[in-house]
Scaffold this active site. Sequence first.
Site, PDB file in Angstrom:
ATOM      1  N   SER A   7     -83.003  45.730 -51.936  1.00 54.48           N
ATOM      2  CA  SER A   7     -83.402  44.783 -52.980  1.00 54.48           C
ATOM      3  C   SER A   7     -84.725  45.224 -53.585  1.00 54.48           C
ATOM      4  O   SER A   7     -85.758  45.226 -52.908  1.00 54.48           O
ATOM      5  CB  SER A   7     -83.556  43.381 -52.397  1.00 54.48           C
ATOM      6  OG  SER A   7     -84.197  42.557 -53.350  1.00 54.48           O
ATOM      7  N   HIS A  32     -79.746  46.678 -55.303  1.00 58.90           N
ATOM      8  CA  HIS A  32     -79.672  45.233 -55.531  1.00 58.90           C
ATOM      9  C   HIS A  32     -80.815  44.802 -56.450  1.00 58.90           C
ATOM     10  O   HIS A  32     -81.989  44.973 -56.136  1.00 58.90           O
ATOM     11  CB  HIS A  32     -79.763  44.506 -54.192  1.00 58.90           C
ATOM     12  CG  HIS A  32     -79.485  43.038 -54.270  1.00 58.90           C
ATOM     13  ND1 HIS A  32     -78.212  42.512 -54.304  1.00 58.90           N
ATOM     14  CD2 HIS A  32     -80.321  41.983 -54.339  1.00 58.90           C
ATOM     15  CE1 HIS A  32     -78.278  41.203 -54.363  1.00 58.90           C
ATOM     16  NE2 HIS A  32     -79.547  40.841 -54.401  1.00 58.90           N
ATOM     17  N   ASP A  34     -82.442  41.678 -58.411  1.00 65.98           N
ATOM     18  CA  ASP A  34     -82.505  40.220 -58.465  1.00 65.98           C
ATOM     19  C   ASP A  34     -83.051  39.760 -59.802  1.00 65.98           C
ATOM     20  O   ASP A  34     -84.195  40.041 -60.148  1.00 65.98           O
ATOM     21  CB  ASP A  34     -83.405  39.700 -57.330  1.00 65.98           C
ATOM     22  CG  ASP A  34     -82.747  39.843 -55.971  1.00 65.98           C
ATOM     23  OD1 ASP A  34     -81.608  39.369 -55.816  1.00 65.98           O
ATOM     24  OD2 ASP A  34     -83.368  40.430 -55.063  1.00 65.98           O
ATOM     25  N   MET A  36     -84.027  36.518 -61.936  1.00 66.59           N
ATOM     26  CA  MET A  36     -84.345  35.083 -61.782  1.00 66.59           C
ATOM     27  C   MET A  36     -84.940  34.554 -63.085  1.00 66.59           C
ATOM     28  O   MET A  36     -85.748  35.235 -63.723  1.00 66.59           O
ATOM     29  CB  MET A  36     -85.361  34.894 -60.653  1.00 66.59           C
ATOM     30  CG  MET A  36     -84.952  35.521 -59.335  1.00 66.59           C
ATOM     31  SD  MET A  36     -86.120  35.116 -58.034  1.00 66.59           S
ATOM     32  CE  MET A  36     -85.557  36.232 -56.735  1.00 66.59           C
ATOM     33  N   HIS A  65     -77.730  40.700 -59.147  1.00 65.87           N
ATOM     34  CA  HIS A  65     -77.615  39.331 -58.631  1.00 65.87           C
ATOM     35  C   HIS A  65     -78.292  38.379 -59.613  1.00 65.87           C
ATOM     36  O   HIS A  65     -79.516  38.337 -59.694  1.00 65.87           O
ATOM     37  CB  HIS A  65     -78.277  39.291 -57.237  1.00 65.87           C
ATOM     38  CG  HIS A  65     -78.295  37.950 -56.592  1.00 65.87           C
ATOM     39  ND1 HIS A  65     -79.070  37.666 -55.477  1.00 65.87           N
ATOM     40  CD2 HIS A  65     -77.645  36.792 -56.884  1.00 65.87           C
ATOM     41  CE1 HIS A  65     -78.883  36.420 -55.122  1.00 65.87           C
ATOM     42  NE2 HIS A  65     -78.046  35.856 -55.957  1.00 65.87           N
ATOM     43  N   MET A  67     -79.573  35.033 -60.663  1.00 64.41           N
ATOM     44  CA  MET A  67     -79.982  33.676 -60.256  1.00 64.41           C
ATOM     45  C   MET A  67     -80.483  32.981 -61.511  1.00 64.41           C
ATOM     46  O   MET A  67     -81.683  32.735 -61.682  1.00 64.41           O
ATOM     47  CB  MET A  67     -81.068  33.774 -59.178  1.00 64.41           C
ATOM     48  CG  MET A  67     -80.504  34.197 -57.824  1.00 64.41           C
ATOM     49  SD  MET A  67     -81.766  34.845 -56.712  1.00 64.41           S
ATOM     50  CE  MET A  67     -81.769  36.554 -57.230  1.00 64.41           C
ATOM     51  N   MET A 136     -75.381  34.013 -49.335  1.00 62.66           N
ATOM     52  CA  MET A 136     -76.840  33.968 -49.238  1.00 62.66           C
ATOM     53  C   MET A 136     -77.237  33.538 -47.824  1.00 62.66           C
ATOM     54  O   MET A 136     -76.740  32.542 -47.294  1.00 62.66           O
ATOM     55  CB  MET A 136     -77.420  32.963 -50.245  1.00 62.66           C
ATOM     56  CG  MET A 136     -77.343  33.384 -51.699  1.00 62.66           C
ATOM     57  SD  MET A 136     -78.102  34.983 -52.066  1.00 62.66           S
ATOM     58  CE  MET A 136     -79.815  34.736 -51.554  1.00 62.66           C
ATOM     59  N   ASP A 174     -77.360  38.519 -48.039  1.00 65.76           N
ATOM     60  CA  ASP A 174     -78.632  38.732 -48.742  1.00 65.76           C
ATOM     61  C   ASP A 174     -79.677  37.743 -48.247  1.00 65.76           C
ATOM     62  O   ASP A 174     -79.523  36.537 -48.417  1.00 65.76           O
ATOM     63  CB  ASP A 174     -78.371  38.538 -50.248  1.00 65.76           C
ATOM     64  CG  ASP A 174     -79.598  38.749 -51.115  1.00 65.76           C
ATOM     65  OD1 ASP A 174     -80.621  39.240 -50.612  1.00 65.76           O
ATOM     66  OD2 ASP A 174     -79.515  38.419 -52.319  1.00 65.76           O
ATOM     67  N   GLY A 176     -83.348  38.206 -45.463  1.00 70.75           N
ATOM     68  CA  GLY A 176     -83.798  38.340 -44.081  1.00 70.75           C
ATOM     69  C   GLY A 176     -83.042  39.360 -43.251  1.00 70.75           C
ATOM     70  O   GLY A 176     -82.998  39.270 -42.022  1.00 70.75           O
TER      71      GLY A 176
HETATM   72  C1  DX5 Z   1     -83.674  36.313 -52.638  1.00 67.43           C
HETATM   73  C2  DX5 Z   1     -83.056  37.575 -53.132  1.00 67.43           C
HETATM   74  C3  DX5 Z   1     -82.960  38.664 -52.133  1.00 67.43           C
HETATM   75  C4  DX5 Z   1     -84.257  39.123 -51.522  1.00 67.43           C
HETATM   76  C5  DX5 Z   1     -83.987  39.720 -50.168  1.00 67.43           C
HETATM   77  O1  DX5 Z   1     -83.516  35.341 -53.615  1.00 67.43           O
HETATM   78  O2  DX5 Z   1     -81.746  37.309 -53.591  1.00 67.43           O
HETATM   79  O3  DX5 Z   1     -82.242  39.765 -52.673  1.00 67.43           O
HETATM   80  O4  DX5 Z   1     -84.923  40.042 -52.316  1.00 67.43           O
HETATM   81  O5  DX5 Z   1     -85.201  40.142 -49.630  1.00 67.43           O
HETATM   82  P1  DX5 Z   1     -85.464  40.192 -48.062  1.00 67.43           P
HETATM   83  O6  DX5 Z   1     -84.575  41.237 -47.485  1.00 67.43           O
HETATM   84  O7  DX5 Z   1     -86.909  40.549 -47.985  1.00 67.43           O
HETATM   85  O8  DX5 Z   1     -85.180  38.818 -47.505  1.00 67.43           O
HETATM   86 ZN    ZN Z   2     -80.423  38.951 -54.164  1.00 66.95          ZN
END
Ligand code: DX5
Ligand code: ZN
Length: 224
Positions: A7, A32, A34, A36, A65, A67, A136, A174, A176
């Site tokens: 990510s 990946h 993200d 937002m 992804h 969001m 998620m 996705d 942690g």
């Molecule tokens: C959270 C994102 C993830 C995030 C994951 O909203 O969708 O892709 O970047 O990052 P880590 O692996 O640090 O939890």
């Molecule tokens: Zn993501």
Amino acid sequence: MMKISPSILSCDYGKIAEELKDMELAGADYMHIDVMDGHFVPNLTLGAPVIKCIRKATDVPFDVHLMISDPLKYIDDFCDAGADIITFHTECDSPIGETIDKILSRGVKASLTVKPKTPVEDIFPYLDKLSMVLIMTVEPGFGGQSFMEDMMAKVSALRNEINARGLDCEIEVDGGINEKTIAIASAAGADVFVSGNALFSSADRKAAVEKFKAIAEENFCKNC
Ligand code: DX5
Ligand code: ZN
């Protein structure tokens, strides 16, 4: 095959192109990205113009992804920018079936995802058209949060449904993901692993990607 999708939320945005190349050399299968909008989730990142610019940095498929509240409005932009897989949320305001069809009409792979409080069964009516489903394992919005192990019931239910219907659909997780949690997620039936903090902060990214894949291979579907 187990796939790793770093990510870029955790990368140094001042040198995204170099970070992408570095992750390609480390063995990333997808990138990946993200997106937002500060409305669907309480954070802002980047949009299609930036994706278009960084598309030149690597040939690794872009796993985008979204969001955002109204994905349908922007599907053409993300396809034009070079997305290979587009994931959007069932909780968004766009019509789900129409949005999937729009993505597919552009020759791009479609994927759906659910926030932690949404049942995975909400995705089942659309499964036949999807190349991937994202479960998620944190509340979307920020990197660096803790993995929610109770989401594994959704991963297993989805794996069973995909197998029962004989579909070719990947299951991505996705949030942690690290050396410990990737074992738990793969055992539940996930085969694509997003990782931000754990991968970008590791001293040897290639070794980290290799180790993640080996752990996932070893544990895949032990609890399916
Ligand atoms: C959270 C994102 C993830 C995030 C994951 O909203 O969708 O892709 O970047 O990052 P880590 O692996 O640090 O939890
Ligand atoms: Zn993501």
